[in-house]
Design a protein around this motif. Structure first.
Motif, PDB file in Angstrom:
ATOM      1  N   ILE A  40       0.834  -1.210   0.000  1.00  0.00           N
ATOM      2  CA  ILE A  40       0.000   0.000   0.000  1.00  0.00           C
ATOM      3  C   ILE A  40       0.863   1.252   0.000  1.00  0.00           C
ATOM      4  O   ILE A  40       0.600   2.213  -0.735  1.00  0.00           O
ATOM      5  N   LEU A  41       1.920   1.262   0.810  1.00  0.00           N
ATOM      6  CA  LEU A  41       2.811   2.422   0.837  1.00  0.00           C
ATOM      7  C   LEU A  41       3.470   2.651  -0.517  1.00  0.00           C
ATOM      8  O   LEU A  41       3.638   3.793  -0.957  1.00  0.00           O
ATOM      9  N   SER A  42       3.829   1.562  -1.183  1.00  0.00           N
ATOM     10  CA  SER A  42       4.459   1.716  -2.493  1.00  0.00           C
ATOM     11  C   SER A  42       3.464   2.279  -3.505  1.00  0.00           C
ATOM     12  O   SER A  42       3.828   3.090  -4.358  1.00  0.00           O
ATOM     13  N   GLU A  43       2.182   1.897  -3.390  1.00  0.00           N
ATOM     14  CA  GLU A  43       1.179   2.464  -4.302  1.00  0.00           C
ATOM     15  C   GLU A  43       0.979   3.945  -4.027  1.00  0.00           C
ATOM     16  O   GLU A  43       0.818   4.746  -4.958  1.00  0.00           O
ATOM     17  N   VAL A  44       0.971   4.338  -2.756  1.00  0.00           N
ATOM     18  CA  VAL A  44       0.835   5.759  -2.424  1.00  0.00           C
ATOM     19  C   VAL A  44       1.992   6.553  -3.009  1.00  0.00           C
ATOM     20  O   VAL A  44       1.817   7.671  -3.506  1.00  0.00           O
ATOM     21  N   LEU A  45       3.192   5.967  -2.981  1.00  0.00           N
ATOM     22  CA  LEU A  45       4.364   6.653  -3.516  1.00  0.00           C
ATOM     23  C   LEU A  45       4.287   6.798  -5.037  1.00  0.00           C
ATOM     24  O   LEU A  45       4.657   7.839  -5.593  1.00  0.00           O
ATOM     25  N   ILE A  46       3.782   5.772  -5.706  1.00  0.00           N
ATOM     26  CA  ILE A  46       3.727   5.772  -7.166  1.00  0.00           C
ATOM     27  C   ILE A  46       2.549   6.580  -7.698  1.00  0.00           C
ATOM     28  O   ILE A  46       2.625   7.206  -8.760  1.00  0.00           O
ATOM     29  N   ALA A  47       1.448   6.602  -6.944  1.00  0.00           N
ATOM     30  CA  ALA A  47       0.165   7.103  -7.445  1.00  0.00           C
ATOM     31  C   ALA A  47       0.200   8.491  -8.085  1.00  0.00           C
ATOM     32  O   ALA A  47      -0.358   8.678  -9.172  1.00  0.00           O
ATOM     33  N   PRO A  48       0.822   9.504  -7.469  1.00  0.00           N
ATOM     34  CA  PRO A  48       0.720  10.844  -8.073  1.00  0.00           C
ATOM     35  C   PRO A  48       1.380  10.966  -9.431  1.00  0.00           C
ATOM     36  O   PRO A  48       1.039  11.860 -10.208  1.00  0.00           O
ATOM     37  N   ALA A  49       2.323  10.071  -9.742  1.00  0.00           N
ATOM     38  CA  ALA A  49       3.026  10.143 -11.019  1.00  0.00           C
ATOM     39  C   ALA A  49       2.593   9.047 -11.985  1.00  0.00           C
ATOM     40  O   ALA A  49       3.080   8.990 -13.108  1.00  0.00           O
ATOM     41  N   MET A  50       1.683   8.179 -11.567  1.00  0.00           N
ATOM     42  CA  MET A  50       1.177   7.106 -12.440  1.00  0.00           C
ATOM     43  C   MET A  50      -0.337   7.194 -12.426  1.00  0.00           C
ATOM     44  O   MET A  50      -1.006   6.495 -11.677  1.00  0.00           O
ATOM     45  N   PRO A  51      -0.904   8.070 -13.251  1.00  0.00           N
ATOM     46  CA  PRO A  51      -2.316   8.443 -13.113  1.00  0.00           C
ATOM     47  C   PRO A  51      -3.298   7.421 -13.698  1.00  0.00           C
ATOM     48  O   PRO A  51      -4.176   7.769 -14.464  1.00  0.00           O
ATOM     49  N   SER A  52      -3.153   6.170 -13.332  1.00  0.00           N
ATOM     50  CA  SER A  52      -4.100   5.138 -13.738  1.00  0.00           C
ATOM     51  C   SER A  52      -4.097   4.046 -12.687  1.00  0.00           C
ATOM     52  O   SER A  52      -3.110   3.317 -12.547  1.00  0.00           O
ATOM     53  N   THR A  53      -5.181   3.936 -11.941  1.00  0.00           N
ATOM     54  CA  THR A  53      -5.277   2.905 -10.917  1.00  0.00           C
ATOM     55  C   THR A  53      -5.240   1.520 -11.554  1.00  0.00           C
ATOM     56  O   THR A  53      -4.671   0.578 -10.991  1.00  0.00           O
ATOM     57  N   THR A  54      -5.834   1.385 -12.726  1.00  0.00           N
ATOM     58  CA  THR A  54      -5.836   0.099 -13.421  1.00  0.00           C
ATOM     59  C   THR A  54      -4.430  -0.297 -13.833  1.00  0.00           C
ATOM     60  O   THR A  54      -4.042  -1.461 -13.701  1.00  0.00           O
ATOM     61  N   ALA A  55      -3.653   0.659 -14.326  1.00  0.00           N
ATOM     62  CA  ALA A  55      -2.280   0.355 -14.718  1.00  0.00           C
ATOM     63  C   ALA A  55      -1.449  -0.059 -13.513  1.00  0.00           C
ATOM     64  O   ALA A  55      -0.622  -0.976 -13.595  1.00  0.00           O
TER      65      ALA A  55
END
Length: 573
Positions: free
Chosen positions: A227-242
């Motif tokens: 979950i922490l890694s997703e929070v870190l990636i999320a703002p620069a990877m704008p697709s939850t599906t990806a």
């Protein structure tokens, strides 16, 4: 997220699976398979690699394939298997594959068209609405019905709606196509290319694997690491599906299989079921945390602006309002699921070693990964501070994509083959254009006025109206396959109702947008990431619905209680 299709990701990565080349090249979602992993024909319960279709076509059907010893009921699983391949252990030579759909589905077509015709010719036009506006509304409602019933692929149906606007002279060509130059729509398109860069370079995979190495000694720690890694990636990877299909599902499957937790098997509850359910539920909050974490966030922001709700410094304003409730939800969700849906395996002492071995196999950080890191840091910085220096968000994204193209991280073929991006451009622009003209022609203000009168007759205060409208917007999502279609169909109307009821504008716009992310884990078809995670085969359908509803109530309490105090502190009301 948004339920965006991910197509034709590169399949050149070498893996240790023994699938045939014909099967492997049919896999369009996952760029990297988990390592180490060996699958043979004798395996009765292999993990199914899944693909996703357009958000408005529910990629769901019943199917059962037979092995030597066992029938595996795939229920609604999403398949990307070549059933003709002799190397496919689930193939049945006696069963002919279903041919792809050609032409429109008759019943959904008749229903969708009938809705528009009934509104246009059978329902009396209200006083104060022009014939042009009423005709536009009937075409819009027919288009929305098609989003739900899917007589054709969504972009094809939107094109028919656009053609109808021109044939009936409801709108001029220039007006009908005006949304194709919309900045937010192009920002969404470019976000698909950024997501491809994360998957192609392996950067997202590497970041998540590091968190597994650091926090993966227990199942709960493993969940928090992912979950922490997703929070870190999320703002620069704008697709939850990806993020789900390209990064986290392969890692979760690899860890689960190494722990003896297999999909479609009684062992699935050892580890895989919990990790996938936790990641799916938490993806809703991680997407809510940042404006650029999901494409639907950008669309909500655009539609709010169409109704005159302008949010200053949007990236920071969004983050500030979402930060406290989202972070609390991210902390609480794994713990709640640990009690409600407990894994049989509580400790995972081997996970850090597996992650370390995988990192060793991946080697040192590549030049393309460093380029991706630098480009994303630049893009996020411009998204945060762009207003101060006069650089719009879409221009910041264009700068980032230009750098990736110039330095060879992406090539133009990567962009061309990202079919979902161009598909989204087509149907998004049509919907946004229709919604914009409905506002300009006074339809939305008429609807909001009607709702306002009804709410006043009930003597509801604005907080009570806020609660009723938010709950209605949330639970009506059971009718939608994907988040984007829901936003395009209902966001503007519900925001107008909030404004008519006296709800503070910024609070109404943001709360609806956050809700759009939170209902992404309601069902297995409610978002692209949910379909990806369910397709892995670790969750039973009744559990998906039950836990989706329970976690929806828990999130409503978290966001409602925390938001009441936090948003008051921030001055949103």
């Amino acid at each position: 997220m948004e339920s965006f299709a991910l197509h034709s990701l590169s399949t050149t990565t070498t893996t240790t699976t023994t699938f045939s080349t014909s099967l492997y090249t049919r896999i369009s979602l996952l760029h990297r398979l988990p390592k180490p992993l060996s699958i043979t024909k004798s395996s009765p319960s292999i993990p199914l690699l899944s693909t996703i279709r357009s958000s408005t076509q529910k990629p769901l059907f019943f199917s059962a394939f037979h092995t030597k010893n066992k029938t595996i009921d795939l229920k609604f699983r999403i398949l990307a298997l070549d059933t003709k391949s002799s190397d496919n252990p689930l193939s049945d030579s006696s069963e002919k594959p279903t041919p792809p759909q050609k032409g429109a589905k008759l019943i959904p077509l008749l229903i969708s068209v009938s809705i528009g015709l009934i509104v246009r010719f059978a329902v009396p036009k209200p006083i104060g609405i022009t014939p042009q506006a009423w005709q536009l509304l009937s075409i819009f409602l027919s288009t929305i019905a098609g989003l739900i019933l899917s007589p054709l692929p969504v972009a094809a149906w939107a094109f028919l709606g656009l053609t109808t606007l021109l044939v009936t002279k409801t709108l001029s060509f220039t007006t009908a196509f005006s949304a194709f130059t919309n900045e937010v729509i192009w920002l969404i398109v470019i976000s698909f290319f950024f997501a491809r860069g994360f998957v192609k370079t392996g950067l997202g995979d590497r970041i998540a694997t590091y968190f597994v190495k650091w926090l993966g000694k227990s199942t709960l720690g493993l969940s928090y690491g992912l979950i922490l890694s997703e929070v870190l990636i999320a703002p620069a990877m704008p697709s939850t599906t990806a993020r789900a299909g390209g990064v986290f599902l392969p890692i979760i499957k690899s860890l689960s299989l190494s722990a003896g937790s297999k999909p479609g098997d009684s062992s699935s509850t050892k580890l895989g079921s919990y990790l996938i359910q936790s990641q799916m539920q938490c993806a809703a909050s991680s997407s809510s945390l940042f404006l650029t974490a999901a494409a639907q966030n950008l669309l909500c922001f655009k539609l709010a602006g169409e109704l005159g709700v302008m949010i200053p410094n949007p990236w920071i304003s969004w983050l500030k309002a979402a930060s406290l409730p989202a972070l609390i939800s991210l902390l609480v969700t794994p713990l709640v699921l640990y009690k409600l849906y407990p894994p049989e395996t509580k400790d995972t002492p081997d996970a850090p070693a597996v992650a370390a071995k995988k990192l060793e196999t991946m080697g040192s950080v590549t030049k393309n990964e460093w380029t991706m890191v630098g480009t994303m840091l630049l893009a996020v910085s411009l998204w945060v501070f762009g207003d101060a220096i006069g650089i719009p968000s879409v221009v910041a994204a264009m700068i980032g994509l230009s750098i990736l193209l110039l330095l060879g991280v992406l090539d133009w073929d990567d962009c061309l083959s990202e079919k979902s991006a161009w598909d989204t451009l087509a149907w998004f622009a049509v919907l946004v254009g229709m919604a914009s003209q409905l506002t300009n022609l006074g339809v939305i203000s008429w609807m909001s006025g009607c709702v306002s009168k009804n709410l006043q007759s009930l003597s509801l205060s604005w907080p009570a109206a806020f609660g009723v409208l938010q709950a209605s917007y949330f639970f009506i999502h059971y009718l939608f396959a994907g988040q984007i279609g829901h936003v395009g169909a209902l966001y503007s109307a519900f925001l107008a109702m909030h404004l008519a009821a006296g709800v503070p504008a910024t609070l109404a716009a943001l709360a609806l947008a956050y809700n759009t992310n939170l209902f992404g884990a309601l069902t297995h078809y409610s978002s692209g990431q949910s379909a990806v995670y369910y397709g892995a085969g670790y969750m039973d359908l009744p559990d998906v619905f039950k836990l989706g509803f329970v976690m929806a109530l828990i999130n409503a309490i978290i966001w409602g209680v925390t938001g009441t105090f936090w948003w008051k502190f921030l001055g949103l009301y």
